[in-house]
Design a protein around this motif. Structure first.
Motif, PDB file in Angstrom:
ATOM      1  N   VAL A  60      30.873  86.472  33.865  1.00 33.46           N
ATOM      2  CA  VAL A  60      30.304  85.180  33.481  1.00 33.46           C
ATOM      3  C   VAL A  60      28.859  85.083  33.980  1.00 33.46           C
ATOM      4  O   VAL A  60      27.959  84.655  33.253  1.00 33.46           O
ATOM      5  CB  VAL A  60      31.148  84.023  34.047  1.00 33.46           C
ATOM      6  N   ALA A  61      28.633  85.496  35.213  1.00 34.56           N
ATOM      7  CA  ALA A  61      27.298  85.372  35.807  1.00 34.56           C
ATOM      8  C   ALA A  61      26.265  86.227  35.098  1.00 34.56           C
ATOM      9  O   ALA A  61      25.164  85.751  34.793  1.00 34.56           O
ATOM     10  CB  ALA A  61      27.361  85.742  37.292  1.00 34.56           C
ATOM     11  N   ILE A  62      26.579  87.490  34.794  1.00 27.92           N
ATOM     12  CA  ILE A  62      25.544  88.357  34.218  1.00 27.92           C
ATOM     13  C   ILE A  62      25.179  87.936  32.798  1.00 27.92           C
ATOM     14  O   ILE A  62      24.073  88.219  32.326  1.00 27.92           O
ATOM     15  CB  ILE A  62      25.928  89.849  34.243  1.00 27.92           C
ATOM     16  N   VAL A  63      26.092  87.236  32.111  1.00 24.36           N
ATOM     17  CA  VAL A  63      25.771  86.747  30.769  1.00 24.36           C
ATOM     18  C   VAL A  63      24.574  85.801  30.816  1.00 24.36           C
ATOM     19  O   VAL A  63      23.758  85.762  29.898  1.00 24.36           O
ATOM     20  CB  VAL A  63      26.998  86.052  30.130  1.00 24.36           C
ATOM     21  N   SER A  64      24.435  85.040  31.926  1.00 24.40           N
ATOM     22  CA  SER A  64      23.287  84.143  32.068  1.00 24.40           C
ATOM     23  C   SER A  64      22.154  84.770  32.872  1.00 24.40           C
ATOM     24  O   SER A  64      20.982  84.511  32.602  1.00 24.40           O
ATOM     25  CB  SER A  64      23.718  82.835  32.733  1.00 24.40           C
ATOM     26  N   VAL A  65      22.500  85.610  33.850  1.00 24.65           N
ATOM     27  CA  VAL A  65      21.467  86.255  34.678  1.00 24.65           C
ATOM     28  C   VAL A  65      20.517  87.083  33.819  1.00 24.65           C
ATOM     29  O   VAL A  65      19.335  87.224  34.151  1.00 24.65           O
ATOM     30  CB  VAL A  65      22.128  87.137  35.767  1.00 24.65           C
ATOM     31  N   ILE A  66      20.984  87.612  32.703  1.00 21.19           N
ATOM     32  CA  ILE A  66      20.157  88.457  31.845  1.00 21.19           C
ATOM     33  C   ILE A  66      19.124  87.649  31.056  1.00 21.19           C
ATOM     34  O   ILE A  66      18.144  88.192  30.545  1.00 21.19           O
ATOM     35  CB  ILE A  66      21.057  89.259  30.866  1.00 21.19           C
ATOM     36  N   GLY A  69      15.111  82.857  31.856  1.00 20.14           N
ATOM     37  CA  GLY A  69      14.940  81.948  32.980  1.00 20.14           C
ATOM     38  C   GLY A  69      15.494  82.500  34.271  1.00 20.14           C
ATOM     39  O   GLY A  69      14.884  82.388  35.337  1.00 20.14           O
ATOM     40  N   ALA A  70      16.679  83.103  34.177  1.00 20.65           N
ATOM     41  CA  ALA A  70      17.315  83.629  35.375  1.00 20.65           C
ATOM     42  C   ALA A  70      16.831  85.027  35.725  1.00 20.65           C
ATOM     43  O   ALA A  70      16.902  85.437  36.885  1.00 20.65           O
ATOM     44  CB  ALA A  70      18.836  83.654  35.179  1.00 20.65           C
ATOM     45  N   ALA A  71      16.345  85.773  34.752  1.00 16.95           N
ATOM     46  CA  ALA A  71      16.060  87.196  34.977  1.00 16.95           C
ATOM     47  C   ALA A  71      14.687  87.456  35.587  1.00 16.95           C
ATOM     48  O   ALA A  71      14.461  88.518  36.146  1.00 16.95           O
ATOM     49  CB  ALA A  71      16.178  87.961  33.662  1.00 16.95           C
ATOM     50  N   ASN A  72      13.756  86.486  35.464  1.00 15.59           N
ATOM     51  CA  ASN A  72      12.405  86.784  35.945  1.00 15.59           C
ATOM     52  C   ASN A  72      12.394  86.907  37.465  1.00 15.59           C
ATOM     53  O   ASN A  72      13.267  86.422  38.163  1.00 15.59           O
ATOM     54  CB  ASN A  72      11.404  85.732  35.459  1.00 15.59           C
ATOM     55  N   GLY A  73      11.373  87.592  37.970  1.00 16.13           N
ATOM     56  CA  GLY A  73      11.257  87.764  39.412  1.00 16.13           C
ATOM     57  C   GLY A  73      12.293  88.701  40.003  1.00 16.13           C
ATOM     58  O   GLY A  73      12.706  88.534  41.148  1.00 16.13           O
ATOM     59  N   LEU A  74      12.703  89.699  39.243  1.00 13.50           N
ATOM     60  CA  LEU A  74      13.647  90.711  39.723  1.00 13.50           C
ATOM     61  C   LEU A  74      14.991  90.118  40.141  1.00 13.50           C
ATOM     62  O   LEU A  74      15.690  90.666  40.991  1.00 13.50           O
ATOM     63  CB  LEU A  74      13.045  91.504  40.882  1.00 13.50           C
ATOM     64  N   LYS A  75      15.375  88.987  39.540  1.00 10.36           N
ATOM     65  CA  LYS A  75      16.646  88.362  39.916  1.00 10.36           C
ATOM     66  C   LYS A  75      17.844  89.202  39.499  1.00 10.36           C
ATOM     67  O   LYS A  75      18.911  89.124  40.116  1.00 10.36           O
ATOM     68  CB  LYS A  75      16.748  86.964  39.316  1.00 10.36           C
ATOM     69  N   VAL A 171      13.455  76.885  42.769  1.00 10.51           N
ATOM     70  CA  VAL A 171      13.623  76.119  41.532  1.00 10.51           C
ATOM     71  C   VAL A 171      12.550  76.501  40.515  1.00 10.51           C
ATOM     72  O   VAL A 171      12.838  76.770  39.340  1.00 10.51           O
ATOM     73  CB  VAL A 171      13.560  74.604  41.824  1.00 10.51           C
ATOM     74  N   ALA A 172      11.290  76.534  40.959  1.00  6.95           N
ATOM     75  CA  ALA A 172      10.183  76.795  40.039  1.00  6.95           C
ATOM     76  C   ALA A 172      10.209  78.210  39.481  1.00  6.95           C
ATOM     77  O   ALA A 172       9.602  78.487  38.436  1.00  6.95           O
ATOM     78  CB  ALA A 172       8.853  76.546  40.749  1.00  6.95           C
ATOM     79  N   GLY A 173      10.899  79.129  40.149  1.00  7.30           N
ATOM     80  CA  GLY A 173      11.012  80.500  39.644  1.00  7.30           C
ATOM     81  C   GLY A 173      11.907  80.618  38.434  1.00  7.30           C
ATOM     82  O   GLY A 173      11.948  81.657  37.769  1.00  7.30           O
ATOM     83  N   PHE A 174      12.627  79.548  38.115  1.00  3.22           N
ATOM     84  CA  PHE A 174      13.547  79.556  36.977  1.00  3.22           C
ATOM     85  C   PHE A 174      12.776  79.084  35.744  1.00  3.22           C
ATOM     86  O   PHE A 174      12.916  77.952  35.287  1.00  3.22           O
ATOM     87  CB  PHE A 174      14.731  78.628  37.272  1.00  3.22           C
ATOM     88  N   LYS A 175      11.947  79.950  35.184  1.00  4.88           N
ATOM     89  CA  LYS A 175      11.123  79.575  34.032  1.00  4.88           C
ATOM     90  C   LYS A 175      11.606  80.316  32.788  1.00  4.88           C
ATOM     91  O   LYS A 175      11.677  81.538  32.782  1.00  4.88           O
ATOM     92  CB  LYS A 175       9.646  79.885  34.297  1.00  4.88           C
ATOM     93  N   GLY A 176      11.903  79.546  31.755  1.00  7.08           N
ATOM     94  CA  GLY A 176      12.489  80.115  30.548  1.00  7.08           C
ATOM     95  C   GLY A 176      13.941  79.667  30.455  1.00  7.08           C
ATOM     96  O   GLY A 176      14.514  79.143  31.402  1.00  7.08           O
ATOM     97  N   TYR A 177      14.531  79.920  29.296  1.00  6.11           N
ATOM     98  CA  TYR A 177      15.882  79.411  29.089  1.00  6.11           C
ATOM     99  C   TYR A 177      16.916  80.313  29.751  1.00  6.11           C
ATOM    100  O   TYR A 177      16.697  81.498  30.009  1.00  6.11           O
ATOM    101  CB  TYR A 177      16.191  79.292  27.595  1.00  6.11           C
ATOM    102  N   ALA A 178      18.060  79.738  30.045  1.00  6.90           N
ATOM    103  CA  ALA A 178      19.257  80.488  30.443  1.00  6.90           C
ATOM    104  C   ALA A 178      20.439  79.731  29.839  1.00  6.90           C
ATOM    105  O   ALA A 178      20.263  78.920  28.924  1.00  6.90           O
ATOM    106  CB  ALA A 178      19.355  80.601  31.955  1.00  6.90           C
ATOM    107  N   PHE A 179      21.638  79.969  30.335  1.00  5.13           N
ATOM    108  CA  PHE A 179      22.817  79.280  29.838  1.00  5.13           C
ATOM    109  C   PHE A 179      23.372  78.370  30.919  1.00  5.13           C
ATOM    110  O   PHE A 179      23.130  78.563  32.116  1.00  5.13           O
ATOM    111  CB  PHE A 179      23.910  80.286  29.453  1.00  5.13           C
ATOM    112  N   CYS A 180      24.140  77.388  30.492  1.00  4.92           N
ATOM    113  CA  CYS A 180      24.965  76.675  31.450  1.00  4.92           C
ATOM    114  C   CYS A 180      26.207  77.538  31.704  1.00  4.92           C
ATOM    115  O   CYS A 180      26.502  78.465  30.938  1.00  4.92           O
ATOM    116  CB  CYS A 180      25.348  75.293  30.930  1.00  4.92           C
TER     117      CYS A 180
END
Length: 499
Positions: A60-66, A69-75, A171-180
């Motif tokens: 479930v997590a990697i579906v959104s981590v990719i 929003g979630a993936a930038n900054g080497l997340k 918080v500000a590092g989350f730029k771009g879309y992701a999923f709920c």
């Protein structure tokens, strides 16, 4: 890698609880989800390997981590390392441990923005949602506006300046879309179900993937995945094909004691390029009335255009009706003339001599493979690499052997089957290509320097020689291939005597 899809489907693990079948998680964690919706792209298969995904929460997590929003900054790397205990989990502030516990301190879901703002700063939900939308749209002015409110609310809660600054950076590092999380969960459940179907019903699953035609890859890549799984292909057939890719039942050749043949997928007639919907509709209507007895019967009942008839011959659609392909050509021509159709029926808009030369002798296997590639986009009678018999494959490292050479420079060779241009973070162009040999498929990362020097080779040559460094993931379960050189593949030197 295990190969399924042979004479019988692999046994199911009937004792496994829902979401806990180790065979399915092994497929996902080893990056073999090609064809499974949501987790089949190179980025997703790599992340599944990096994070060793073996439970539903991690999937479930990697579906959104990719997502951006979630993936930038080497997340992605951060999540993968933390999920496996390779680096400590850092929640930045103790108030966020409950919010980010399922994602190991990584902001992965869009609702995390709302939850962090509420738990840490006490920011009203409406304003937190304004911030979420601003981050998704990367609206810097609105982000700056809400930042002032965030800081003030956090100070009112007696948060210290150090924590406020670092939580805001989170918080500000989350730029771009992701999923709920609910969205990610729905995708992950569907992915697990798809992986289940592929694991236990590989031929039927891959036939559906090819029929649907909307996956991440081209049909060529899916046919290669079928071959990796031990699934063969059967040519389009005017009597046996249907509207979809279908699985032929296992059978033993008559009059022999040979073992049952592996399952194969029958290619539908609609896959032939240039075959019109009008002709396909007449074919379906006539086939419902009765099977076709011979080539002449088909031509008189379906009335294909000249080029369509030629293409049906070239892909073997008449082979089950008997006769060589040269005989099929002449029967098509004679059926038109006997029916008082224009004698130039097979030669409209085409040079007659060129067609006659094409059917002057029976095609060899190489010609058949080339015809199938032209008309279907992939081969049926053999492996696509059979089209390139002069490559010195024995002088290269097989793709399946690459895991043995971590941190070493290797030279591999393969047919380019996927090519995607991209921009690095600094704006410079780079490219990703996927190449295949008979042992497997691997993605190659061509960064800007190598792309400037060798990018033209990825367009000029269908098969390339790639020199690269094998860089393993932190968990050693997979690797990336950082390209250093790309060149024309080595060919067998033909002597005058042999030529």
């Amino acid at each position: 890698m295990p190969a399924f899809g042979g004479t019988e489907d692999p046994p199911r693990n009937t004792d496994a609880e829902p979401w806990s079948d180790p065979e399915i998680w092994q497929m996902i964690a080893s990056g073999n989800g090609r064809g499974v919706h949501h987790i089949e792209s190179p980025a997703m298969t790599s992340l599944a390997c990096m994070a060793d995904v073996r439970d539903i929460d991690r999937l479930v997590a990697i579906v959104s981590v990719i997502r951006p929003g979630a993936a930038n900054g080497l997340k992605k790397t951060q999540f993968a390392r933390r999920a496996q205990g390779l680096e400590p989990v850092d929640y930045v502030h103790e108030s966020l441990s409950k919010v980010l516990s399922s994602t190991f301190g990584v902001v992965a879901y869009e609702e995390h923005i709302l939850q962090i703002c509420e738990e840490f700063a006490g920011l009203p939900g409406g304003r937190a949602d304004v911030l979420r939308r601003a981050l998704v749209k990367q609206d810097e002015a609105k982000i700056a506006e809400v930042k002032v409110e965030f800081m003030a609310a956090a100070k009112a809660r007696s948060r210290d300046a150090y924590s406020i600054a670092h939580v805001w950076d989170l918080v500000a590092g989350f730029k771009g879309y992701a999923f709920c999380r609910a969205h990610s969960t729905a995708y992950a459940v569907e992915a697990y179900q798809g992986a289940y179907a592929k694991r236990y019903h590989p031929a039927e699953f891959m036939a559906c993937v090819l029929t649907n035609g909307k996956g991440f890859y081209s049909p060529l890549v899916y046919t290669l995945e079928c071959r990796r799984l031990g699934i063969g292909f059967l040519s389009p057939d005017v009597n046996a094909s249907s509207h979809a890719f279908t699985v032929e039942p296992e059978h033993t050749p008559s009059g022999t004691h040979a073992p049952a043949l592996a399952k194969s997928i029958r290619v539908p007639l609609r896959s032939i390029k240039g075959l019109s919907e009008t002709t396909l509709a007449r074919w379906r209507k006539e086939r419902c009335k009765a099977t076709f007895q011979n080539v002449r019967d088909f031509c008189e009942r379906v009335h294909p255009q000249g080029q369509e008839a030629l293409d049906l011959i070239r892909v073997g659609a008449f082979d089950s009706l008997g006769g060589t392909r040269i005989e099929q050509f002449w029967r098509c021509l004679h059926s038109a003339r006997d029916a008082a159709i224009d004698s130039d029926w097979l030669f409209l808009n085409t040079k007659e001599e060129a067609i006659r030369a094409q059917f002057r002798e029976e095609p060899g296997i190489l010609q058949m493979l080339q015809d199938e590639t032209e008309l279907l986009g992939y081969t049926v009678s053999g492996h696509p690499l059979d089209c390139h018999p002069n490559i010195r494959w024995d002088t290269y490292c097989p793709i399946s052997e690459l895991p043995r050479y971590h941190h070493q420079k290797v030279t591999v060779c393969g047919l380019i089957i996927v090519s995607r241009s991209h921009l690095q973070e600094n704006g410079e162009p780079m490219k990703f290509i996927s190449i295949c040999d008979r042992s497997g498929i691997v993605e190659c990362e061509i960064f800007a320097d190598a792309y400037r020097a060798y990018g033209l080779a990825t367009v000029r040559y269908p098969i390339v020689q790639v020199t690269a460094e094998v860089t393993p993931f932190d968990n050693q379960a997979g690797f990336t291939l950082a390209v250093q050189r790309i060149e024309k593949a080595r060919h067998i030197q033909m002597t005058k005597a042999s030529s």
